[in-house]
Design an enzyme around this catalytic site. Sequence first.
Site, PDB file in Angstrom:
ATOM      1  N   LYS A 256       8.773  57.096  31.267  1.00 46.16           N
ATOM      2  CA  LYS A 256       9.609  56.037  30.623  1.00 46.16           C
ATOM      3  C   LYS A 256       8.814  54.940  30.845  1.00 46.16           C
ATOM      4  O   LYS A 256       9.425  54.306  32.620  1.00 46.16           O
ATOM      5  CB  LYS A 256      11.195  56.403  31.099  1.00 46.16           C
ATOM      6  CG  LYS A 256      12.243  54.540  29.632  1.00 46.16           C
ATOM      7  CD  LYS A 256      13.360  55.290  29.598  1.00 46.16           C
ATOM      8  CE  LYS A 256      14.167  55.357  30.914  1.00 46.16           C
ATOM      9  NZ  LYS A 256      15.650  55.599  30.477  1.00 46.16           N
ATOM     10  N   ASP A 389      26.009  56.102  27.655  1.00 42.57           N
ATOM     11  CA  ASP A 389      25.074  56.022  25.928  1.00 42.57           C
ATOM     12  C   ASP A 389      25.111  57.444  25.703  1.00 42.57           C
ATOM     13  O   ASP A 389      24.748  58.412  25.431  1.00 42.57           O
ATOM     14  CB  ASP A 389      23.192  55.415  26.374  1.00 42.57           C
ATOM     15  CG  ASP A 389      23.131  55.100  25.535  1.00 42.57           C
ATOM     16  OD1 ASP A 389      23.119  55.445  24.100  1.00 42.57           O
ATOM     17  OD2 ASP A 389      21.540  55.047  25.564  1.00 42.57           O
TER      18      ASP A 389
END
Length: 543
Positions: A256, A389
């Site tokens: 990422k 999330d």
Amino acid sequence: MWSQGILRHIRKRNLIPRATDVSLIEKKLCAVAIRNSSILSWQFKNDIETRSYLSNSSYRERFISSSSYECNTVEREIVSVSTIDSTDPSENKKNNAKPRKFREKRVPSGSFERAFSFGSLAAGLAMDVAGNMLSERMSVPKNGPEEGSKSLLSEKGAEKLASELCRLRGAGLKLGQMLSLQDASMLPPVLANALERVRAQADIMPRKQLDAALLEAWGNNWTEKLRSFDHAPFAAASIGQVHSGVLLCGQEVAVKVQFPGVAQSIDTDLDNLQRLLKVTNLVPPGLFLENVIDFAKRELTIECDYVREAENQARFRALICGDAGMEGLDVPLVVPELSTSNVLTTHLAKGVHIDKASSLPLEVRNSIARRLLKLTLHELFIFRFMQTDPNWANFLYDDDSDMITMLDFGAAREYPKSFIDKYLDLVLASADRDEEAFIQISIDLGMLTGDESRAMLAAHLSAGFAIGEPFVSAEPYDFKGSNLTGKVKRESKVFASERLVAPPTEVYSLHRRLAGAFSTCIQLEASICCRDMLMEVKANYPK
């Protein structure tokens, strides 16, 4: 006068009849445009040269005049859309996943560049709002709704807002995603629809920016640290994009990479977006936008620290592996030697996004739903540490191993025991349908003041009891036929107009995750027993 130029632009777009006499409302139009032009001054308040430039009325007038055409410029912009012929490694070839399309656009990374973009967007939306304001003034009777009672942004204007947030990425895009997940029912439909697109889409950075980010994180010889690296990302979100790679030992990894400049621009981006939303009258008072913005600033600052995220991921892995009740759940290992403050490398997880499991047999779907809901309850009441999330992409299901893998721990947060003690009592009161206890605990938690209208109290009770509905009976709860979303949504108008106090900061993230867990159960069309899981948590709750 430059306001007349704006009127000519509005007429050119055929927003009002050419014969319309607008002299009586020209001052209002000027006020709208001036508010938006002042945004530019606020954005550049720390830039002496730019502030001096904008202080010259002729230059400012020329800038606003040119920026007012931004909405049309965006429409004419030629966007290069690159089709990334790379399947999400978590959705491997056996799943026959379709290649995902991304728009490749450079990330504006400098503070001046990002501020200029928000200023141009503000001016373009001001034109849209001004045009709709004039149209409404021409069509609404004198005894009609008062000006400002609803959003004056058109669908085209909302689409431009979504498109620009996707291009800028960072805090603005993250806020749009947060609002779309948690408070969409309180927003004007035109904005809610645009934010839904924001939630599902993000642009990617071009190869040049990607290579620069990896060079900064891993050094000049970074390519020698991997056997292979796919420059085509398989996922993109608000603050970064994810690539697949292979370590020298042969282990597949997910890398990422944070977008450049987003961490440094959180405060200014959100301040600019807040002014923009206020000017366009897009957010109702009951949403308490200032509180949402303040919360988003704190959360995003934490999310942009990938070192902290790596620590969160390791902590979650230890919690999941150490809890006998969490069988069938997994968290990928972090690769610390290839993880920095803006690049995070982990072992690659297999599986499909959890919503894609909706085509599996009911027995499998029910098993997935129970595990996810049990996980949510354990995170909140046992661990008091929650991955907040709820994006479906953050939970993968692998049919071969019958394993659910959790991803993305940037938004993981800890909750104080004093808050969780009362919140468990609130959930139990909802499950037991104890109205008096539910209202009193809500006041103790700061969700209510005690001075609310009867309508607000009734709406709060109705929405709260809807959330507790799956836990009322020991029998299986049919999420498909529950209409939970509709039951909560029907109270949104009352919340928007009559809520007296902003919810506690803990609620923003907590309710987002709870809503996501229920949404997943609905998507899976699950029919599962839920009360037994709540009673188990109550019995094992640490005193």
